[in-house]
Scaffold this active site. Structure first.
Site, short mmCIF file in Angstrom:
data_model
loop_
_atom_site.label_atom_id
_atom_site.label_comp_id
_atom_site.label_asym_id
_atom_site.label_seq_id
_atom_site.Cartn_x
_atom_site.Cartn_y
_atom_site.Cartn_z
CD GLU A 128 -2.73 5.42 6.77
OE1 GLU A 128 -2.71 5.51 5.52
OE2 GLU A 128 -1.81 4.88 7.42
CB SER A 141 5.36 -2.02 11.92
OG SER A 141 4.91 -0.70 12.18
CD GLU A 190 -3.42 -2.74 7.27
OE1 GLU A 190 -2.26 -2.91 6.85
OE2 GLU A 190 -4.11 -1.74 6.98
CG HIS A 240 -5.61 1.77 5.17
ND1 HIS A 240 -5.18 2.75 6.04
CD2 HIS A 240 -4.58 0.89 5.07
CE1 HIS A 240 -3.94 2.47 6.43
NE2 HIS A 240 -3.56 1.34 5.85
CG ASN A 281 -1.70 1.21 1.42
OD1 ASN A 281 -1.80 2.03 0.51
ND2 ASN A 281 -2.30 1.36 2.60
CD1 TRP A 282 3.51 0.96 -2.82
CD2 TRP A 282 3.51 2.07 -4.77
NE1 TRP A 282 4.20 0.20 -3.73
CE2 TRP A 282 4.22 0.86 -4.94
CE3 TRP A 282 3.38 2.92 -5.87
CZ2 TRP A 282 4.80 0.48 -6.15
CZ3 TRP A 282 3.95 2.56 -7.08
CH2 TRP A 282 4.66 1.34 -7.22
CE LYS A 283 -0.05 3.17 4.69
NZ LYS A 283 0.07 3.22 6.14
N GLY A 312 2.52 2.05 10.83
CA GLY A 312 3.45 3.16 10.70
C GLY A 312 4.13 3.54 12.00
N GLY A 322 3.00 -1.18 4.28
CA GLY A 322 3.05 0.25 4.00
C GLY A 322 4.48 0.70 3.75
N GLY A 323 5.13 1.21 4.78
CA GLY A 323 6.46 1.80 4.66
C GLY A 323 7.46 0.94 3.91
P1 PGA Z 1 3.00 0.11 7.69
O1 PGA Z 1 1.54 0.33 7.05
O2 PGA Z 1 3.54 -1.16 7.09
O3 PGA Z 1 3.77 1.32 7.28
O4 PGA Z 1 2.80 0.00 9.16
C1 PGA Z 1 0.66 -0.75 6.84
C2 PGA Z 1 -0.63 -0.25 6.25
O5 PGA Z 1 -1.06 0.86 6.56
O6 PGA Z 1 -1.26 -0.96 5.42
#
Ligand code: PGA
Length: 252
Positions: free
Chosen positions: A99, A215, A169, A97, A9-11, A175, A236-237
């Site tokens: 967010e 993470s 999640e 998600h 997930n590149w956000k 994050g 994510g990251g």
């Molecule tokens: P993260 O994000 O790996 O940076 O914790 C995961 C996500 O939001 O899907």
């Protein structure tokens, strides 16, 4: 047999140039590693989806959108419909998600509508949910997760789950550098599968891939993915760097 899945997930990251570069690098790694039961997915921003789709043709790399609107068209300034995603060759959409829930006010009821719209358009869904830290501290994590799943998905028939991937999640692990322990992930994933089995039966429950997100990194992926009910990760990251992302894919 359910598939293993690693989805990035590149956000709101990666401009056009970075999108092209990362897609190219991931394609190369996929070709080299001859994956069999593992799907690799990336979710770039809306503006770079068409490019990512074009550049992943003739490769096993799959492309997902990070969100979509529930209506098929109309006066919804700034929004994107399932039709538009399909039109450019996107076949998967991430919904729910944390967010989106936290910053854009997405509720279970709204997500139920988005889920219906995605399925009506034959888009596969990666459906995200997870408890906040306060829920876990209060021992309410299972109740929260259960209600998120029930409210957004349990109006569906069993057949719909052929096109749904679940992504647990925990919000406190996204994050933050803090990961659920492999045991915490396994316990929750087993609970999720049981919740599905109680409603739809074992066959459906056993066929749905359940991803862990929060993470995940090369250093912890192997242990988390080794758990019986963890079928991969939503990353994510670490998905922004080809080497790290592929080291996570290689954890299978
Ligand atoms: P993260 O994000 O790996 O940076 O914790 C995961 C996500 O939001 O899907």
């Amino acid at each position: 047999m359910r598939k293993n899945i690693v989805a990035g997930n590149w956000k709101m990251n990666n401009d056009l140039k970075a999108t092209k570069k990362l897609v190219k690098q991931i394609r190369k790694s996929i070709k080299k590693s001859e994956l069999e039961n593992t799907r690799v997915i990336v979710a770039p921003t809306f503006v770079n989806l068409a490019t990512a789709v074009k550049r992943s043709k003739k490769s096993k790399l799959e492309v997902a959108a990070q969100n979509m609107h529930q209506a098929s068209n109309g006066a919804f300034t700034g929004e994107i419909s399932a039709d538009m995603l399909k039109d450019i060759g996107v076949k998967i959409v991430i919904l729910g998600h944390s967010e989106r829930r936290a910053y854009f006010g997405e509720t279970d009821a709204l997500l139920a509508e988005k889920v219906d719209a995605a399925l009506a358009n034959k888009l596969e869904i990666i459906f995200c949910f997870g408890e906040e830290l306060a829920d876990r501290k209060a021992g309410n994590e299972e109740a929260v997760v259960e209600s998120q799943i029930k409210n957004a998905l349990f109006h569906l028939g069993a057949d719909a789950f052929k096109n749904i991937v679940l992504a647990y999640e925990p919000v406190w692990a996204i994050g933050t550098g803090e990961t659920a322990s492999p045991e915490q992930a396994q316990d929750m994933h087993a609970f999720i599968r049981k919740t599905l089995a109680d409603k739809y039966g074992n066959e459906v429950a056993d066929s749905v891939s359940i991803l862990y997100g929060g993470s995940v990194k090369p250093a912890n992926a192997k242990e988390i993915f080794s758990k019986a009910d963890v079928d991969g990760g939503l990353i994510g990251g670490a998905a922004l760097n080809a080497k790290d992302f592929f080291a996570i894919v290689d954890a299978f």
